[in-house]
Design an enzyme around this catalytic site. Structure first.
Site, PDB file in Angstrom:
ATOM      1  N   GLU A 167      -4.140  -0.565  -9.094  1.00  0.00           N
ATOM      2  CA  GLU A 167      -3.027   0.276  -9.549  1.00  0.00           C
ATOM      3  C   GLU A 167      -1.861  -0.615  -9.989  1.00  0.00           C
ATOM      4  O   GLU A 167      -1.480  -1.540  -9.263  1.00  0.00           O
ATOM      5  CB  GLU A 167      -2.556   1.193  -8.412  1.00  0.00           C
ATOM      6  CG  GLU A 167      -3.554   2.275  -8.063  1.00  0.00           C
ATOM      7  CD  GLU A 167      -3.125   3.113  -6.850  1.00  0.00           C
ATOM      8  OE1 GLU A 167      -3.345   4.319  -6.883  1.00  0.00           O
ATOM      9  OE2 GLU A 167      -2.590   2.555  -5.881  1.00  0.00           O
ATOM     10  N   ASN A 178      -3.728   6.080  -2.216  1.00  0.00           N
ATOM     11  CA  ASN A 178      -3.307   6.362  -0.839  1.00  0.00           C
ATOM     12  C   ASN A 178      -2.672   7.738  -0.690  1.00  0.00           C
ATOM     13  O   ASN A 178      -2.385   8.176   0.420  1.00  0.00           O
ATOM     14  CB  ASN A 178      -2.378   5.269  -0.314  1.00  0.00           C
ATOM     15  CG  ASN A 178      -3.188   4.112   0.234  1.00  0.00           C
ATOM     16  OD1 ASN A 178      -4.298   4.303   0.733  1.00  0.00           O
ATOM     17  ND2 ASN A 178      -2.659   2.913   0.117  1.00  0.00           N
ATOM     18  N   HIS A 220      -1.384  -2.993  -6.893  1.00  0.00           N
ATOM     19  CA  HIS A 220      -2.094  -2.590  -5.672  1.00  0.00           C
ATOM     20  C   HIS A 220      -3.605  -2.723  -5.830  1.00  0.00           C
ATOM     21  O   HIS A 220      -4.255  -1.870  -6.447  1.00  0.00           O
ATOM     22  CB  HIS A 220      -1.698  -1.134  -5.338  1.00  0.00           C
ATOM     23  CG  HIS A 220      -2.257  -0.654  -4.044  1.00  0.00           C
ATOM     24  ND1 HIS A 220      -2.620   0.643  -3.822  1.00  0.00           N
ATOM     25  CD2 HIS A 220      -2.523  -1.318  -2.881  1.00  0.00           C
ATOM     26  CE1 HIS A 220      -3.077   0.767  -2.588  1.00  0.00           C
ATOM     27  NE2 HIS A 220      -3.035  -0.406  -2.004  1.00  0.00           N
ATOM     28  N   SER A 225       0.832  -1.206   0.000  1.00  0.00           N
ATOM     29  CA  SER A 225       0.000   0.000   0.000  1.00  0.00           C
ATOM     30  C   SER A 225       0.864   1.252   0.000  1.00  0.00           C
ATOM     31  O   SER A 225       0.394   2.318  -0.355  1.00  0.00           O
ATOM     32  CB  SER A 225      -0.839   0.071   1.276  1.00  0.00           C
ATOM     33  OG  SER A 225      -1.517  -1.114   1.500  1.00  0.00           O
TER      34      SER A 225
END
Ligand code: NAI
Length: 293
Positions: free
Chosen positions: A153, A191, A141, A120
């Site tokens: 991702e 994130n 991800h 992450s």
């Protein structure tokens, strides 16, 4: 471009089992491994139970369930992952542990096997740096829960070969997910952008402007998010997301807009992780969120 047919997944926790589920449903040969044999067993039972429910609801046929079950195999050691075209690691979020795993895998898998990390927050370039062939390493991800969050991702580290990213873009589409390509910067896209809502939500709570569940309600009902910041923190689980917040803050050299909150720090220390262990910001009974009285 490399065609990916056999996918090994290391780490059978929340993320690994979700990735295993969608890969097997797409007809990929899946090998699922975890250091903890109980975790693999639980993952297999969990995914089989999901498929049974999907069959009951008429969203999968009995033949589709049988085919998916046949595609999902478990592995009792890393050596068994040798046939993989792609290994996705979804283990603990620690750079040294992820680097060590990839180094071990390089001794086992074929020369053109892609090594992908579901990290992450860690730098893909840093994870890859420990490998003899960093060009085969990329970020991959997924989001929780993987079967429902249909975006992923694909992250190119500084040394990742473009063909490796292309192969991940293609295999994502094969599995019914929409891939989004990102560069290796802290937090990638989600994130990084997501910090805004989480950190401001925590500040609003800390400043006693409103209780957490009302902040959630307004972000859901008025701002149009599927979940408010505290519901999302409970879903992701603080044992994952608090270290992620700290890591992104450090990687941006203590930029104030990414500063983590003492609210999550103290809850992390007290193991109030979220849904996964029954109590986070909310309490959960039989998996159902309870509103504070
Ligand atoms: P989890 O704690 O549910 O599962 C991790 C699993 O990895 C455990 O079963 C553990 O036994 C196993 N494991 C740990 N070290 C291992 C090793 N050296 N070799 C083999 N297995 C090992 O964690 P979760 O939530 O599935 O997260 C895994 C990764 O995915 C982390 O890097 C996390 O940052 C990332 N991630 C998590 C998301 C979330 O919402 N939980 C979302 C997106 C990414």
């Amino acid at each position: 471009m490399k065609q990916i047919q056999t996918i090994a997944i290391v780490g059978a926790g929340a993320m690994g089992r979700g990735i295993a589920q969608i890969a097997a449903q797409a007809g990929k040969q899946v090998l699922l491994y975890d250091l903890n044999a109980d975790s693999v067993k639980a993952a297999l039972a969990d995914v089989h139970a999901v498929w049974s429910r999907l069959q009951e609801k008429g969203r999968m046929t009995a033949e589709q369930v049988d085919a998916a079950k046949a595609c999902l195999q478990t592995a009792s050691d890393l050596q068994a992952l040798a046939p993989a075209d792609l290994v996705v690691e979804a283990i603990v979020e620690r750079l040294d542990v992820k680097q060590g795993l990839l180094q071990q895998l390089e001794e086992i898998v074929s020369a053109d096997c892609v090594l992908a990390s579901n990290t992450s927050s860690l730098s893909i370039t840093a994870i890859a740096q420990a490998c003899r062939h960093p060009e085969r390493v990329a970020g991959y991800h997924f989001f929780n829960p993987v079967p429902l969050m249909k975006v992923v991702e694909v992250i190119d580290g500084l040394r990742t070969s473009p063909e490796v990213g292309d192969a991940l873009m293609q295999v994502s589409r094969d599995m019914g997910h929409t891939p989004v390509r990102a560069k290796d910067m802290p937090g990638f896209i989600v994130n990084h952008a997501g910090r805004g809502m989480n950190i401001e939500g925590l500040k609003i709570a800390q400043e006693c402007v409103a209780p957490f569940y009302q902040i959630d309600a307004i972000m859901r009902e008025q701002a149009g998010f599927r979940m408010g910041p505290f519901e999302l923190l409970d879903l992701t689980a603080l044992d994952v997301s608090h270290p992620v917040m700290e890591s992104i803050y450090r990687q941006f050299y203590d930029e104030p807009r990414f500063r983590p909150s003492p609210i999550t720090a103290v809850r992390h220390a007290g193991k109030l992780f979220g849904r996964k262990n029954g109590e986070g910001f909310y309490k959960y009974e039989d998996g159902k969120k309870q509103l504070p009285q």
